[in-house]
Design a protein around this motif. Structure first.
Motif, PDB file in Angstrom:
ATOM      1  N   ASP A 221       0.800  -1.223   0.000  1.00 40.30           N
ATOM      2  CA  ASP A 221       0.000   0.000   0.000  1.00 40.30           C
ATOM      3  C   ASP A 221       0.837   1.278   0.000  1.00 40.30           C
ATOM      4  N   TYR A 222       2.154   1.169   0.013  1.00 39.92           N
ATOM      5  CA  TYR A 222       3.011   2.347   0.133  1.00 39.92           C
ATOM      6  C   TYR A 222       3.672   2.653  -1.213  1.00 39.92           C
ATOM      7  N   ARG A 326      -2.658   1.487  -4.912  1.00 44.70           N
ATOM      8  CA  ARG A 326      -3.344   2.306  -3.913  1.00 44.70           C
ATOM      9  C   ARG A 326      -3.708   3.661  -4.506  1.00 44.70           C
ATOM     10  N   PHE A 392      -0.277   6.622   3.793  1.00 44.06           N
ATOM     11  CA  PHE A 392       0.514   5.815   2.860  1.00 44.06           C
ATOM     12  C   PHE A 392       1.716   6.524   2.234  1.00 44.06           C
TER      13      PHE A 392
END
Length: 434
Positions: A221-222, A326, A392
């Motif tokens: 998610d980063y 994301r 994030f």
């Protein structure tokens, strides 16, 4: 004109020699096999960018395959044209007695294959197709009532319950060249012949990174991290076997496996509901009065909205043909909710730019963001770009990588106020849906 009786294997979304279901069955037959690929003008003529990296990728892949076959005194027949016209030419020039290929599930592909099937049937040539690009297809995963699944979680449970080791075994066609049609070198159209040129965009490696997959759930998610597989283009065009990838994912990481199941979930939704290409899966969502501002859409496309996480994502997409997963959700929510622009506009832009573009996933993802799809987020859920950044990309590494003027007077102010845009979106949706 060749008088030798042959079978043709038609490559499409399966550009590999190994672990290829249809090719395996073709090579098991009694006839020498001539491989064929068609650069489809019905698709290519619609591409605006003549340096489209995806066309370059296909051409490079086929060139390598062509060379590999020529080293063994056989060849790959590569044509540029409309499929029916190409097939009419092939049938005039070769004594074709059987055609093999793998299933394709998109609406255009189904229409194309039906037309070719009719053409072959007129000449009593069997058209044999096989499952290759998915583990489960069509009606293989159904509810207890015999319907397709509309919610992912029960679909996933059923998918996992039905999965058996044998389904992941490789089709070891290998390159037993005794079964291939012995031909002299066949000419292959160049990119220039088809009106295209090479792109500067780099194609991700076709390599399964086990350590990345093992840590996928923790890091995916980063966006500042290099923590996603980037294998989408290889799954799309079959340069990587889905069986091989699922086997690895099952052993290494459940979260990564879930993403592969999502891919098949959206493919079965599209197969059973081809109308979603143009309309909302939930018909009442077609009643939403989109603002559809051309100026707002252009600022979104260029990454100049004044919302850094949105702009970073769009600039990444425009530069390298990829956007972090994301961030895809964030920019899609921003377009459909903050700007009240039709999800079809965003879907079309992604289709134009994404290296890993796949109709089912792209459509499913955009309808999820807009609230109009199957198992979609509720319409009143509006991603907050600021809180998403805090979660994030807290240190703004991703933002600074893609927006060099960030933090200066050259970076624009936000084009809309988040709170006001959120309230406008919820009210607009509520009135249209009730």
């Amino acid at each position: 004109m060749s008088n030798q009786n042959i079978a043709v294997f038609w490559f499409r979304r399966d550009l590999r020699f190994d672990d290829n279901a249809g090719l395996f069955h073709a090579l098991q037959g009694d006839l020498p096999v001539l491989p064929l690929f068609i650069f489809d003008r019905n698709i290519l003529d619609k591409l605006e960018d003549k340096n489209d990296a995806r066309v370059m990728f296909l051409h490079d892949t086929l060139t390598a395959m062509h060379q590999r076959l020529e080293d063994k005194d056989t060849s790959l027949l590569v044509k540029y044209g409309k499929p029916e016209e190409v097939w009419e030419e092939v049938l005039r020039n070769y004594s074709v007695r059987a055609v093999y290929t793998n299933h394709d599930y998109e609406p255009y592909a189904k229409e194309r294959d039906e037309a070719i099937n009719q053409l072959l049937t007129k000449q009593d040539i069997p058209f044999r197709t096989f499952k290759d690009q998915v583990i489960f297809e069509k009606d293989e995963i159904l509810t207890g009532g015999g319907d397709f699944y509309k919610v992912f979680t029960p679909y996933k449970r059923s998918w996992l319950d039905k999965l058996e080791d044998g389904m992941l075994e490789s089709y070891t066609s290998g390159l037993s060249f005794n079964s291939w049609c012995q031909t002299k070198s066949l000419p292959m159209p160049s990119l220039e012949d088809m009106g295209f040129e090479r792109s500067d965009i780099e194609i991700p490696a076709n390599r399964i990174n086990e350590s990345l997959i093992e840590d996928y759930g923790e890091n995916r998610d980063y966006p500042a991290k290099d923590a996603t597989s980037r294998l989408g283009i290889h799954l799309r065009h079959g340069t990587l076997s889905i069986r091989k990838l699922v086997w690895e994912a099952r052993e290494l990481n459940e979260t990564f496996l879930n993403e592969l199941i999502w891919r098949e979930f959206y493919m079965q939704v599209l197969f059973h509901n081809p109308q979603v290409v143009d309309t909302a899966f939930k018909p009442k969502y077609d009643n939403i009065p989109w603002r559809n501002s051309e100026d707002d859409f252009q600022r979104w496309c260029e990454g100049k909205t004044g919302y850094p996480i949105v702009d970073a994502g769009m600039r990444q997409l425009n530069k390298i043909g990829y956007m972090h997963n994301r961030v895809r959700m964030i920019v899609a929510s921003f377009l459909t909710k903050h700007l009240l622009i039709d999800w079809r506009w965003g879907e079309a832009y992604f289709a134009k730019k994404l290296l890993d573009y796949e109709l089912a996933n792209n459509n499913g993802g955009w309808q999820w963001a807009a609230g109009s799809g199957t198992d979609a987020q509720p319409y009143f859920r509006v991603f907050n770009p600021y809180s998403q950044t805090e979660k994030f990309d807290k240190n703004e590494e991703y933002i600074k990588e893609w927006i060099p003027e960030y933090g200066t007077d050259d970076y624009p102010e936000p084009m809309v106020n988040h709170k006001e845009a959120r309230e406008r979106a919820i009210e607009t949706y509520k009135e249209a849906l009730n």
